[in-house]
Design an enzyme around this catalytic site. Structure first.
Site, short mmCIF file in Angstrom:
data_model
loop_
_atom_site.label_atom_id
_atom_site.label_comp_id
_atom_site.label_asym_id
_atom_site.label_seq_id
_atom_site.Cartn_x
_atom_site.Cartn_y
_atom_site.Cartn_z
N SER A 145 0.82 -1.21 0.00
CA SER A 145 0.00 0.00 0.00
C SER A 145 0.86 1.26 0.00
O SER A 145 2.02 1.25 0.40
CB SER A 145 -0.91 0.02 1.22
OG SER A 145 -1.73 -1.13 1.24
N1 SAH Z 1 -0.95 -4.42 3.69
C1 SAH Z 1 -0.37 -4.99 2.51
C2 SAH Z 1 -1.37 -4.82 1.38
C3 SAH Z 1 -1.35 -5.94 0.47
S1 SAH Z 1 -2.58 -5.87 -0.82
C4 SAH Z 1 0.92 -4.31 2.16
O1 SAH Z 1 0.99 -3.08 2.32
O2 SAH Z 1 1.84 -4.96 1.68
C5 SAH Z 1 -3.86 -6.85 -0.13
C6 SAH Z 1 -3.49 -8.23 0.31
O3 SAH Z 1 -4.68 -8.85 0.77
C7 SAH Z 1 -2.92 -9.12 -0.77
O4 SAH Z 1 -1.69 -9.65 -0.36
C8 SAH Z 1 -3.97 -10.21 -0.93
O5 SAH Z 1 -3.43 -11.46 -1.28
C9 SAH Z 1 -4.61 -10.22 0.44
N2 SAH Z 1 -5.97 -10.76 0.48
C10 SAH Z 1 -6.96 -10.62 -0.41
N3 SAH Z 1 -8.07 -11.26 -0.01
C11 SAH Z 1 -7.78 -11.83 1.18
C12 SAH Z 1 -8.52 -12.65 2.08
N4 SAH Z 1 -9.76 -13.01 1.86
N5 SAH Z 1 -7.89 -13.05 3.22
C13 SAH Z 1 -6.60 -12.69 3.49
N6 SAH Z 1 -5.87 -11.93 2.65
C14 SAH Z 1 -6.43 -11.50 1.52
#
Ligand code: SAH
Length: 230
Positions: free
Chosen positions: A76
């Site tokens: 993010s």
């Molecule tokens: N906070 C992270 C954002 C990653 S993007 C960072 O800054 O690196 C969102 C993430 O949510 C992705 O890695 C995706 O695989 C995960 N995600 C999506 N749906 C999900 C679910 N149902 N349960 C757990 N993780 C999920």
């Protein structure tokens, strides 16, 4: 270009924090927050965001932008990480559940502030990488597991705060149920690939939620079980 030295990266990180603080002031009408608390600023100033990106992307680590981390997922934008953390109003003894570990960067920010951080990631490889990276960086108060965040982490509930870093059409009921009284939920709500609204909700003593819309945001969608990207 030669690789950047740690000193250069540290200067860039300090500049990134300045930019975040400016953006927080500029968006205060929406967010209701004039400034970040010192603990959030200290976390953003300390954590080596370049360690959460692929080695080839280190040069871009301190841009105030989201970046790709593979599997169609992103780390993010730093301003959003800082703002979402701020909106959780974490106490030093607080226990927080994060859905969407991704790179683990937001997880590390939470760990600098709260007592325990539990994080669930849908993509197993991302969960493994984040776990390894966070452990290398010395974090000992974080637990990461692969799984579907829609279900939360029942054995460890209730939580003082829940943060979701992928977009959902509505707050998953299990996550609301696992929030303690007075607990805060921060989640992007909206349809996949459309503009979403960052929502902050507080759980009332009677179990209902008091929600406020904070800001338009753009997140990758929450996936459901069996549909994880590989
Ligand atoms: N906070 C992270 C954002 C990653 S993007 C960072 O800054 O690196 C969102 C993430 O949510 C992705 O890695 C995706 O695989 C995960 N995600 C999506 N749906 C999900 C679910 N149902 N349960 C757990 N993780 C999920």
């Amino acid at each position: 270009m030669p690789p950047k030295t740690e000193a250069e990266l540290a200067r860039e990180r300090a500049r990134m924090v300045d930019e975040i603080e400016v953006e927080v002031r500029e968006t205060r009408k929406w967010t209701g927050r004039d400034r970040l608390s010192p603990r959030v600023i200290a976390a953003m100033a300390k954590i080596p965001r370049h360690r959460f990106l692929a080695p080839a992307d280190v040069a871009y680590a301190y841009l105030n932008r989201p970046w790709t981390i593979g599997f169609g997922q992103t780390i993010s934008q730093p301003y959003i990480v800082a703002l979402m953390t701020e909106l959780l109003d974490l106490e030093p003894d607080g226990r927080v559940l994060e859905i969407g570990t991704g790179s683990g960067y937001q997880t590390a920010v939470l760990a600098e502030i709260a007592f325990r951080v539990y994080s669930i990631e849908a993509v197993e490889t991302l969960a493994e990488r984040a776990r390894a990276r966070l452990s290398e960086l010395g974090y000992r108060t974080i637990q990461v597991r692969a799984g579907d965040g829609h279900e939360g982490w029942l054995e460890l509930a209730p939580f003082d705060a829940v943060i979701v870093t992928a977009a959902a059409e509505r707050a998953p009921p299990a996550l609301v149920a696992q929030l303690g009284p007075g607990g805060r939920l921060v989640i992007p709500v909206g349809r996949p690939y459309e503009s979403q609204t960052l929502v902050r909700a507080v759980k009332n003593d009677d179990g209902t939620l008091a929600s406020e819309n904070v800001l338009p945001v753009a997140f990758v969608p929450m996936v459901s079980k069996g549909n994880e990207p590989r």
